[in-house]
Write an enzyme that holds these catalytic residues in place. Sequence first.
Site, PDB file in Angstrom:
ATOM      1  N   ASN A   1       0.872  -1.168   0.000  1.00  0.00           N
ATOM      2  CA  ASN A   1       0.000   0.000   0.000  1.00  0.00           C
ATOM      3  C   ASN A   1       0.916   1.227   0.000  1.00  0.00           C
ATOM      4  O   ASN A   1       1.564   1.521   1.006  1.00  0.00           O
ATOM      5  CB  ASN A   1      -0.914  -0.003   1.231  1.00  0.00           C
ATOM      6  CG  ASN A   1      -1.843   1.199   1.266  1.00  0.00           C
ATOM      7  OD1 ASN A   1      -1.499   2.294   0.852  1.00  0.00           O
ATOM      8  ND2 ASN A   1      -3.045   0.988   1.782  1.00  0.00           N
TER       9      ASN A   1
ATOM     10  N   GLU B   1      -3.979   1.825  -2.856  1.00  0.00           N
ATOM     11  CA  GLU B   1      -4.098   3.267  -2.604  1.00  0.00           C
ATOM     12  C   GLU B   1      -3.252   4.073  -3.586  1.00  0.00           C
ATOM     13  O   GLU B   1      -2.411   4.879  -3.199  1.00  0.00           O
ATOM     14  CB  GLU B   1      -3.746   3.602  -1.153  1.00  0.00           C
ATOM     15  CG  GLU B   1      -4.876   3.309  -0.180  1.00  0.00           C
ATOM     16  CD  GLU B   1      -4.825   4.133   1.080  1.00  0.00           C
ATOM     17  OE1 GLU B   1      -5.513   5.180   1.129  1.00  0.00           O
ATOM     18  OE2 GLU B   1      -4.102   3.748   2.013  1.00  0.00           O
TER      19      GLU B   1
ATOM     20  N   ASP C   1      -3.973  -4.927   1.159  1.00  0.00           N
ATOM     21  CA  ASP C   1      -4.195  -4.312   2.460  1.00  0.00           C
ATOM     22  C   ASP C   1      -5.580  -4.746   2.911  1.00  0.00           C
ATOM     23  O   ASP C   1      -6.594  -4.272   2.399  1.00  0.00           O
ATOM     24  CB  ASP C   1      -4.097  -2.791   2.323  1.00  0.00           C
ATOM     25  CG  ASP C   1      -4.474  -2.056   3.607  1.00  0.00           C
ATOM     26  OD1 ASP C   1      -4.801  -2.707   4.613  1.00  0.00           O
ATOM     27  OD2 ASP C   1      -4.453  -0.807   3.587  1.00  0.00           O
TER      28      ASP C   1
ATOM     29  N   ASN D   1      -6.917  -4.435   5.951  1.00  0.00           N
ATOM     30  CA  ASN D   1      -7.530  -3.649   7.019  1.00  0.00           C
ATOM     31  C   ASN D   1      -8.114  -4.535   8.111  1.00  0.00           C
ATOM     32  O   ASN D   1      -9.144  -4.212   8.724  1.00  0.00           O
ATOM     33  CB  ASN D   1      -8.600  -2.709   6.458  1.00  0.00           C
ATOM     34  CG  ASN D   1      -8.021  -1.381   5.994  1.00  0.00           C
ATOM     35  OD1 ASN D   1      -7.213  -0.776   6.698  1.00  0.00           O
ATOM     36  ND2 ASN D   1      -8.401  -0.930   4.821  1.00  0.00           N
TER      37      ASN D   1
ATOM     38  N   ASP E   1      -1.459  -6.093   6.188  1.00  0.00           N
ATOM     39  CA  ASP E   1      -1.175  -6.425   4.789  1.00  0.00           C
ATOM     40  C   ASP E   1      -0.842  -7.910   4.714  1.00  0.00           C
ATOM     41  O   ASP E   1       0.069  -8.380   5.406  1.00  0.00           O
ATOM     42  CB  ASP E   1      -0.010  -5.590   4.279  1.00  0.00           C
ATOM     43  CG  ASP E   1      -0.291  -4.109   4.401  1.00  0.00           C
ATOM     44  OD1 ASP E   1      -0.936  -3.570   3.502  1.00  0.00           O
ATOM     45  OD2 ASP E   1       0.115  -3.498   5.403  1.00  0.00           O
TER      46      ASP E   1
ATOM     47  N   ASP F   1       2.839   4.721   4.950  1.00  0.00           N
ATOM     48  CA  ASP F   1       2.706   4.196   6.309  1.00  0.00           C
ATOM     49  C   ASP F   1       2.694   2.670   6.326  1.00  0.00           C
ATOM     50  O   ASP F   1       2.697   2.066   7.398  1.00  0.00           O
ATOM     51  CB  ASP F   1       1.456   4.751   7.018  1.00  0.00           C
ATOM     52  CG  ASP F   1       0.215   4.766   6.145  1.00  0.00           C
ATOM     53  OD1 ASP F   1       0.307   4.395   4.961  1.00  0.00           O
ATOM     54  OD2 ASP F   1      -0.853   5.159   6.646  1.00  0.00           O
ATOM     55  N   HIS F   2       2.709   2.047   5.141  1.00  0.00           N
ATOM     56  CA  HIS F   2       2.785   0.597   5.020  1.00  0.00           C
ATOM     57  C   HIS F   2       4.161   0.174   4.506  1.00  0.00           C
ATOM     58  O   HIS F   2       4.865   0.957   3.855  1.00  0.00           O
ATOM     59  CB  HIS F   2       1.747   0.074   4.023  1.00  0.00           C
ATOM     60  CG  HIS F   2       0.333   0.272   4.444  1.00  0.00           C
ATOM     61  ND1 HIS F   2      -0.479  -0.760   4.854  1.00  0.00           N
ATOM     62  CD2 HIS F   2      -0.432   1.394   4.507  1.00  0.00           C
ATOM     63  CE1 HIS F   2      -1.679  -0.295   5.146  1.00  0.00           C
ATOM     64  NE2 HIS F   2      -1.676   1.009   4.937  1.00  0.00           N
TER      65      HIS F   2
END
Length: 306
Positions: free
Chosen positions: A7, A34, A149, A151, A220, A249-250
């Site tokens: 991501n 994303e 991802d 979530n 992930d 941030d991933h």
Amino acid sequence: MKIATWNVNSLSVRLPQVLAWLATNPVDALCLQELKLTDDKFPHAALQDAGYHAVAFGQKTYNGVAILTRTPVRDVVRNIPGFDDEQSRVIAATLDTPEGPLRLLNVYFVNGQEPGSEKFAYKMRWLQALHDWIQAEMAAHPRLVLVGDFNVAPEDRDSYDPEGLRETIHHTTQERDHFKALLALGLTDAFRMFEQPEKSFSWWDYRMLGFQKNRGLRIDHILVSEALRPQVTACVVDRAPRKNPQPSDHAPVVVTLGAWSTRTALPPHHAKKLQSFHSAAASLTAGRAPTRPVSLQAPLIAGRSC
């Protein structure tokens, strides 16, 4: 064969980092989530110069997914067939490999905001539709890999604060049950096939020194079908890109599939020993002391998009 998921939290911002990572990690397939850009803005030329074909499903500002591969793919599907959705969250394609066709599903799962919200209800509907579609895909494509991802932090060990965050978004019983339902279809969490360090995450909040304090989540994931399970020789999280200036941030998660095991599956304890051997050999070749494989990833609790 190596397949990675990442991501990137805006491909426009992170494209130089993606190209740099591919230059040092020439995986066979990289699945991005994303993108946060429309299809007409997708950087096909830059990726072609790096040696990668790409199929994308973009969206302005939010969402967006793409599959980058060394060779062209076929039978591309965008979003879940039969599920009415304005969000660009799913792209699937078939790779032709020496061992036969491999179906690759790249998915950016719904965030859900918070339990009880309309976005959480949407997440539950979306997860059920995804499950039903994947069940059909697995019947048609025995050699299948599901990445993205998710979530969802599937277990307490996938969260930096499992008690404090219990039944909050990414940690609810409903979300975890949906993850288990995917495994019940015959998929296996490749990362958990191997011994991993404690507190291995793939996402960390930008705020409050989340990465520096390792306050993260493992959200992930890479799931493999039963036909591919014997071929999995390693699955790791590459923390290095999270240390970049202006990082996502991933962090990327990478699975390695070895053709050597298409005929004979090793017992789990032998597979773990073999992975340790490979890691030690790679470290010695690079002139370093052997280290165990590392995994990372964590999700934003309050600040992530839907």
